[in-house]
Design a protein around this motif. Structure first.
Motif, mmCIF file in Angstrom:
data_model
loop_
_atom_site.group_PDB
_atom_site.id
_atom_site.type_symbol
_atom_site.label_atom_id
_atom_site.label_comp_id
_atom_site.label_asym_id
_atom_site.label_seq_id
_atom_site.Cartn_x
_atom_site.Cartn_y
_atom_site.Cartn_z
ATOM 1 N N TRP C 72 0.967 -1.251 -0.108
ATOM 2 C CA TRP C 72 -0.012 0.172 0.128
ATOM 3 C C TRP C 72 0.465 1.942 -0.560
ATOM 4 N N PHE C 73 1.996 1.272 0.053
ATOM 5 C CA PHE C 73 3.117 2.053 0.225
ATOM 6 C C PHE C 73 3.475 1.891 -1.364
ATOM 7 N N PRO C 74 3.827 3.655 -1.640
ATOM 8 C CA PRO C 74 4.571 3.765 -3.001
ATOM 9 C C PRO C 74 5.750 2.896 -3.027
ATOM 10 N N ALA C 75 5.539 2.912 -4.617
ATOM 11 C CA ALA C 75 7.041 1.994 -5.105
ATOM 12 C C ALA C 75 8.036 2.717 -4.726
ATOM 13 N N GLY C 76 9.285 2.179 -4.610
ATOM 14 C CA GLY C 76 10.854 3.410 -3.913
ATOM 15 C C GLY C 76 10.963 2.817 -2.269
ATOM 16 N N THR C 77 9.922 2.550 -1.257
ATOM 17 C CA THR C 77 9.771 2.607 -0.008
ATOM 18 C C THR C 77 10.804 1.808 0.271
ATOM 19 N N VAL C 78 11.115 2.013 1.802
ATOM 20 C CA VAL C 78 12.240 1.071 1.856
ATOM 21 C C VAL C 78 11.819 0.798 3.669
ATOM 22 N N HIS C 79 11.573 -0.588 3.443
ATOM 23 C CA HIS C 79 10.424 -0.831 4.649
ATOM 24 C C HIS C 79 11.531 -1.634 5.858
ATOM 25 N N LEU C 80 11.229 -0.938 7.054
ATOM 26 C CA LEU C 80 12.614 -1.070 7.726
ATOM 27 C C LEU C 80 11.788 -1.919 9.513
ATOM 28 N N ALA C 81 11.788 -3.499 9.648
ATOM 29 C CA ALA C 81 11.248 -3.923 10.150
ATOM 30 C C ALA C 81 12.066 -5.301 11.245
ATOM 31 N N VAL C 82 11.859 -4.521 12.311
ATOM 32 C CA VAL C 82 12.923 -5.065 13.521
ATOM 33 C C VAL C 82 11.932 -5.394 14.344
ATOM 34 N N VAL C 83 11.600 -7.190 14.118
ATOM 35 C CA VAL C 83 11.018 -7.671 15.729
ATOM 36 C C VAL C 83 12.596 -9.664 15.570
ATOM 37 N N ASP C 84 13.059 -9.050 16.519
ATOM 38 C CA ASP C 84 15.008 -9.787 16.287
ATOM 39 C C ASP C 84 15.255 -10.737 17.687
ATOM 40 N N PHE C 103 12.682 -3.864 2.041
ATOM 41 C CA PHE C 103 12.994 -4.881 3.139
ATOM 42 C C PHE C 103 14.503 -4.767 3.204
ATOM 43 N N VAL C 104 15.001 -4.551 5.367
ATOM 44 C CA VAL C 104 16.009 -4.275 5.817
ATOM 45 C C VAL C 104 15.506 -4.998 7.406
ATOM 46 N N ALA C 105 16.036 -6.365 7.020
ATOM 47 C CA ALA C 105 15.716 -6.609 8.137
ATOM 48 C C ALA C 105 16.412 -8.054 8.491
ATOM 49 N N PRO C 106 15.874 -8.430 9.955
ATOM 50 C CA PRO C 106 16.989 -10.262 10.307
ATOM 51 C C PRO C 106 15.592 -11.369 9.976
ATOM 52 N N ASP C 107 17.052 -12.151 9.383
ATOM 53 C CA ASP C 107 16.443 -12.400 8.257
ATOM 54 C C ASP C 107 15.593 -14.361 9.303
ATOM 55 N N ASN C 108 15.464 -14.040 9.449
ATOM 56 C CA ASN C 108 14.327 -14.546 10.618
ATOM 57 C C ASN C 108 12.649 -15.342 10.083
ATOM 58 N N GLY C 109 12.587 -14.991 8.515
ATOM 59 C CA GLY C 109 10.799 -15.661 8.666
ATOM 60 C C GLY C 109 10.378 -14.415 8.604
ATOM 61 N N LEU C 110 10.762 -13.301 8.997
ATOM 62 C CA LEU C 110 9.998 -11.987 8.729
ATOM 63 C C LEU C 110 9.774 -11.233 7.764
ATOM 64 N N LEU C 111 9.955 -11.732 7.004
ATOM 65 C CA LEU C 111 9.771 -11.646 5.438
ATOM 66 C C LEU C 111 8.765 -12.767 4.307
ATOM 67 N N GLU C 112 8.353 -13.848 5.918
ATOM 68 C CA GLU C 112 7.767 -15.102 5.207
ATOM 69 C C GLU C 112 6.572 -14.238 4.113
ATOM 70 N N VAL C 113 6.051 -13.479 4.242
ATOM 71 C CA VAL C 113 4.646 -13.634 3.706
ATOM 72 C C VAL C 113 4.842 -12.945 1.902
ATOM 73 N N VAL C 114 5.817 -11.288 2.805
ATOM 74 C CA VAL C 114 6.234 -10.738 1.249
ATOM 75 C C VAL C 114 7.190 -11.674 0.130
ATOM 76 N N LEU C 145 22.144 -1.224 13.164
ATOM 77 C CA LEU C 145 22.373 -1.578 11.973
ATOM 78 C C LEU C 145 21.424 -1.354 10.919
ATOM 79 N N PHE C 146 20.554 -1.830 11.062
ATOM 80 C CA PHE C 146 19.179 -2.125 10.393
ATOM 81 C C PHE C 146 18.857 -0.478 10.061
ATOM 82 N N ALA C 147 18.838 0.416 10.730
ATOM 83 C CA ALA C 147 18.194 2.125 11.160
ATOM 84 C C ALA C 147 19.437 2.309 9.731
#
Lengths: 271, 271, 271
Positions: C72-84, C103-114, C145-147
């Motif tokens: 729902w965000f414009p193309a070009g958006t950066v998504h900073l997701a940190v559940v870690d 997407f900037v995130a830990p590799d722990n399943g947070l991007l599973e649905v994406v 790191l992520f920010a």
């Protein structure tokens, strides 16, 4: 001169940055209308909330968190901090600058930790009449005094020197410093964070000590570890937290709940 | 013409400003995706949350707070307000302008207090087909209808006149007006704020009266004071709050909790 | 190439957009300091919070909501997701691009649905040394790191290709897919939203089926309706929610409370 640091940094920012820290919560429009008023003075400001969930009149937690947070923002930022139990009484309203940062706040101890970290902090009392501000309401100086002043400072329309006469900040003792011995330090819990981690005032512990250090709190003795993952699930330990303070934590649990500790609870470290 | 006021003010803003007020809370992504959609239409918008903590379907509190908050924002602001129990039923979706401000909201009473303060408020029903908006979901018009329209209005890509046909707003009676006598007024609690202060609909009390006024609520009689600091710790009194309404408060306590008062509780002032 | 989509879209945005999703809550300064650090790298960024109220270590809810919200965000958006929960242990820190989003995130399943929605998702592990980032704290990679990486990506000062070596994301099974039959589907509750609506993983149900479909959950059978207004006050039913998932709801009530259902509770649809 520290206000020159802030003044020059502010002028170099592509966009003005204003942070906010209050005890207003986010359920009522108080924070929103402060931003509205600040936008009226500084239409291109970017706002960042530090927190608005300080418990009502929680000056200790507010002073602590402001002191931990401010330096992570770009030089030139204006920090609008309003935890103000004395609103409408004789407490002074001030602007203070140091280290590239500018603070707009009541003079009630809210800047205590900032001041400890920035000994060159210089302060001026806000001269409302000189700035042409209308008489504020009795109960909401955040909107009527602090927000418009923060907006003008962020926009560069009022230089720090024009805020009002220079003053010495009042003394306060909200966030005590630890007592330090040769191989020991005695501190206390300052706040519990959202995860129930007990954040203490114990900072600056020598890295070499941490491998052998033990921590005593409320009759328990726990070890210091590198990170949560070094504990077993549900195990209580201590870590050097992300702001450099020792924290008592429970992995995937809540130290605040498990220990029943509160702000002021003594915490001792030996190594 | 009031929409001309808003139109000209919007064009003069260095950056578009969009406020948001909903009952969605901040725990789910609903507010975030509304902003994402609005950014798609207005990439340079600044967003300011008024509140998202209105209790579900809390139209009375929402109408009250929107009416108190909007005028603190710069002229040219677009206010996106979505408390929408009737989503997916026959209620109309509208845009209204007055006093330099533009509102995008359901026509369900949410603008009742705004309308009372801006008698020249003019409204248009949103013609989705004409605007080329896709058919909205049944349950989230905030994202599918109100947010893109707010974005286009803020960006200036859709003038107010092109939103749709002009209409008269529906009637509502969510936030009653006080009954006023010669030296008395009878009102009620409208909302309790985060501090437990009981905000009433009693506004416009003569300043001369306040020095001698007494307030009766739930069997108690309290005095009107200038500010919290004029009360003893824990003492209950009344103050003229920061939005001009009489509030029943307890210094460093919670009037809502101590009195057990709720929205609708009668409050009488005599002087 | 999907990272080219993001790269080009980012360059076309009038202002960089960075979303944030964490389990940090808003009571502590964690989210604020992440924004401060990101502003240091990207001074003109607009921040939008998706949510910070994910329950601590709530990877399932986080993966689900990120997957529903990002597009729902414009193309070009950066998504900073940190559940870690694995911060400071061996989990990888990554940047991934697809569909115009980064997407900037830990590799722990947070991007599973994406990842399920964007099969062409490409990922790189963050090479901190190459990027000149200081050694992060053990406990707050969101800030250290992520920010800053999100800020540099949003500002365009670091291209996706320079983040680090390309990798395959790890496998995860946080948000199961429903089991689908000819005229039936078996799923489960994924999250309860603020209103107590039970959001399930049952998406893609044929529109023609919905008019006659029934839903079984915890011993109850309810009908599928078009919107809340089609139910009586207090009546329980099912709707296709605003993200395309079947939701079990109570009109002007809370299905989560009334049914006692929780994430993982089975939900069956027949038509």
């Amino acid at each position: 001169m520290d206000d020159a640091d802030w003044t020059q940094s502010r002028a170099r920012l592509p966009r003005p940055v204003v942070t906010l820290l209050t005890d207003f919560g986010l359920s009522d429009p108080f924070v929103g209308v402060m931003k509205g008023v600040a936008l009226g003075e500084c239409p291109t400001a970017t706002f960042v909330d530090i927190t608005h969930d300080i418990e009502p009149q929680g000056l200790r937690a507010a002073a602590f968190w402001l002191g931990q947070a401010y330096a992570w923002f770009p030089a030139g930022t204006v920090h609008l901090a309003v935890v103000d139990p004395g609103v409408g009484t004789a407490r002074r309203a001030i602007v203070a600058c140091a280290g590239g940062h500018c603070f707009v706040a009541p003079d009630n101890g809210l800047l205590e930790v900032v001041r400890r970290r920035e000994p060159a902090l210089r302060a001026r009392v806000i001269d409302s009449a000189k700035l042409g501000l209308p008489v504020p309401s009795r109960t909401f100086h955040g909107r009527d005094l602090f927000a418009p002043v923060a907006g003008r400072l962020a926009a560069g329309t009022v230089p720090f020197d024009d805020v009002g006469p220079e003053i010495e900040l009042g003394d306060s003792a909200l966030v005590p410093e630890p007592r330090r011995g040769e191989r020991t330090a005695e501190g206390q819990v300052v706040v519990a964070d959202r995860f129930g981690n007990l954040v203490t005032n114990l900072d600056g512990l020598p890295a070499s000590a941490l491998a052998t250090a033990t921590v005593r709190v409320l009759g328990r003795t726990v070890r210091v570890v590198g990170t949560y993952g070094d504990l077993a699930r549900g195990e209580c330990g201590a870590v050097v937290g992300s702001f450099g303070q020792l924290e008592v934590v429970v992995r995937e649990g809540s130290a605040a709940r498990d220990l029943g500790a509160k702000p002021g609870t003594p915490v001792l470290v030996d190594w």
